[in-house]
Design an enzyme around this catalytic site. Structure first.
Site, PDB file in Angstrom:
ATOM      1  N   CYS A 242     -30.493  26.572 -18.494  1.00 40.09           N
ATOM      2  CA  CYS A 242     -31.220  27.115 -19.838  1.00 40.09           C
ATOM      3  C   CYS A 242     -32.466  26.155 -20.321  1.00 40.09           C
ATOM      4  CB  CYS A 242     -29.906  27.613 -20.686  1.00 40.09           C
ATOM      5  SG  CYS A 242     -28.814  26.267 -20.835  1.00 40.09           S
TER       6      CYS A 242
ATOM      7  N   HIS B  98     -31.626  24.122 -27.818  1.00 43.79           N
ATOM      8  CA  HIS B  98     -31.203  23.076 -26.778  1.00 43.79           C
ATOM      9  C   HIS B  98     -32.419  22.332 -26.349  1.00 43.79           C
ATOM     10  CE1 HIS B  98     -28.245  23.303 -23.253  1.00 43.79           C
ATOM     11  NE2 HIS B  98     -28.436  22.267 -23.425  1.00 43.79           N
TER      12      HIS B  98
END
Length: 556
Positions: free
Chosen positions: A119, A207
């Protein structure tokens, strides 16, 4: 034997017995430790979000001002999870009508790729338009203890797989999780759009670091509601249906360490207000309302369908009697994401700004094999954490009624690295001077104004020693740990069944030269890798590894 000697012997026997029991139950003990440590952090109750209010009246009509931009990113969504592509969860039992509608009313990239097979690396490329070889953002940051736990638990519960390795020395001096972010000197799409007067809002997963200089507010966003923890709802919420995946070490770690939290504009942690997909969408609707009279960029980054698998009871009941249980929960999660897209489109239409708003949808990588659902990426081989097509083929859809004709199909390969320069072109922004941008502007292809820039440009992926290039219809994968190569002719073999590496040495040499040139003078990885994990290509983690099964090694 003297009495004290008997005592010493007894204590020794007990200690040895406890040691043996502890060793045999080491995975359970370390997961209990992770859970206990995670539970020590305080998370405040939910509180209302006060979003900035834009102008009460617009200076220009929606058609006369710069277009609004909404980018919706899913997490771990497989290409076959959308009925848009002729598939759908559980053999098409759970369609995605809102996403299907968006695709039908706009453009579909039929050969779209994520920036990586995990990701964070994809997210860095989406923000910057630059490959990891330039930014150094090459590995996905993981939470404290993740690598050690996943390697240990994985080797304990999966003795059939080639062993995972963990290098504790690599963790020495490693930054804190919040400080393993995208460097602040990188120029993001939010910073480019801010120069054009856009109001930029981030909601959901980030993230890319939340420490000083890495937070969305430090990277061009004016407001940010950041997901800080791992649960879609508390595990014991009366409205949640959980599906634990006991055969997956990652899932074991997530359930042990997971909490339910968020922050707004660098506030203290507090609980979100409901199931995450719905809560993020509630907030997105308010952002759209508040900014209807000025150009805005909304980055809505969902956590679904990433594990832990959790759905609302309503969605679980709505998808019907699907087996196994984890597939039913997964299908319910997909339903919630489709509902989110429908609500965003409806809110734009209600506010009278849909025609001049571009909505772009994608997923950060392909579906995960570790959840044990074999059809998520069908018909492609591979899963998340591999660079086979199943790990990196993703939806890339765009609707912009004012500029994109319904039913537009673009067959040239495109990737996440192309998103930043494309959205910059949509907003009339200038790319940063003196900064090489690897991505291409896709806008001409979407609007019919011409081809995308550099249509024949190769696409690259890398994670340490695992490197990939696609040039034209040819794709080469190199697993440096195993010294193995896979060469595929995607024009005739789109599902990568026939490895031509030994049969076509000329093409192999040509693509190896492209890889060598791409990695020459590459920027070293910003953060060290500490684990190497074997990932099966053709089997999910619910299946047993057998001699002859193909796999790759993935460093992180």
């Amino acid at each position: 034997m003297k009495r004290w000697q008997k005592w010493v012997l007894g204590i020794g026997v007990v200690a040895i017995g406890l040691g043996v029991v502890g060793y045999l139950n080491r995975s359970a003990l370390i997961l209990a430790f992770v859970e206990r440590r995670a539970g020590q952090e305080e998370i405040a109750p939910n509180r209302p979000i006060v979003w900035q209010q834009g102008p009460s009246e617009a200076d220009l009509s929606p058609a006369e001002r710069a277009p609004n931009i909404v980018f919706i990113l899913f997490d771990d969504l497989g290409i076959n999870d959308l009925s848009t592509f002729g598939g759908g969860v559980a053999g098409g039992a759970v369609p995605t009508p809102n996403i299907d509608r968006l695709a039908a009313e706009g453009a579909i990239f039929t050969q779209a790729y994520s920036g990586s097979a995990t990701c964070a690396v994809s997210r860095a490329q989406l923000m910057t338009g630059r490959y990891p070889t330039r930014t150094g953002f090459e590995y996905t940051p993981t939470r404290p203890g993740f690598g050690r736990v996943v390697a240990m638990v994985g080797n304990d519960i999966r003795d059939d797989l080639p062993p995972a390795t963990y290098d504790a020395d690599a963790e020495v001096g490693k930054p804190d999780y919040d400080d393993m972010g995208l460097p602040s000197e990188e120029v993001t799409i939010a910073e480019v759009l801010r120069e054009q007067g856009y109001h930029n809002v981030h909601i959901g997963k980030w993230h890319l670091g939340t420490g000083n200089g890495f937070h969305p507010l430090d990277q061009g966003f004016d407001e940010s509601l950041v997901m800080t923890d791992l649960m879609h709802l508390p595990e014991d919420d009366p409205n949640v249906v959980n599906a634990k995946v006991d055969f997956d070490p990652i899932d074991n770690f997530l359930w042990a360490s997971g909490r339910y939290g968020t922050t707004f504009n660098k506030s203290e942690k507090f609980e979100p207000g409901g199931y995450l997909a719905d809560y993020w969408t509630d907030q997105a609707e308010r952002v759209i309302e508040n900014n209807r009279n000025r150009p805005f960029f909304l980055y809505l980054a969902h956590w679904g369908v990433h594990t832990p698998l959790q759905a609302t009871r309503e969605d679980y009941e709505a998808v019907g009697d699907i087996a196994p249980h984890r597939l039913r929960v997964y299908a319910a999660m997909v339903r919630s994401l489709d509902r989110s897209v429908g609500r965003v489109m409806a809110k734009l239409e209600e506010q009278g700004i849909a025609d001049n708003t571009i909505i772009v949808i994608s997923s950060d990588n392909g579906g995960a094999g570790y959840i044990g659902l074999p059809e998520v990426n069908a018909p492609y081989r591979g899963f998340k954490i591999t660079f086979f097509e199943g790990g990196i083929r993703v939806p890339l859809l765009a609707r912009w009624p004012a500029r994109i004709a319904p039913g537009t199909h673009i067959d040239l390969p495109a990737a996440h690295v192309d998103v930043m320069p494309t959205l910059a072109a949509v907003g009339g922004g200038r790319l940063p001077a003196g900064v090489p941008i690897d991505g291409r502007n896709l806008l001409p292809a979407m609007t019919g104004a011409g081809q995308m820039e550099r249509p024949d440009a190769p696409l690259f992926w890398n994670s340490g020693y695992y490197k990939v290039v696609r040039a034209g219809d040819w794709k080469l994968q190199v697993d440096g740990k195993q010294d193995k190569r896979w060469l595929f002719d995607l024009a005739n073999d789109p599902t990568e069944q026939v490895n031509l590496a030994s049969r076509n040495p000329e093409k192999l040499a040509e693509l190896e030269a492209l890889l060598a040139a791409h990695h020459k003078d590459r920027r070293p990885a910003l953060y060290p890798t500490s684990t190497d994990t074997a990932i099966m290509i053709d089997k999910t983690l619910a299946e047993r590894f057998e001699d002859g099964d193909e796999y790759i090694y993935w460093p992180n």
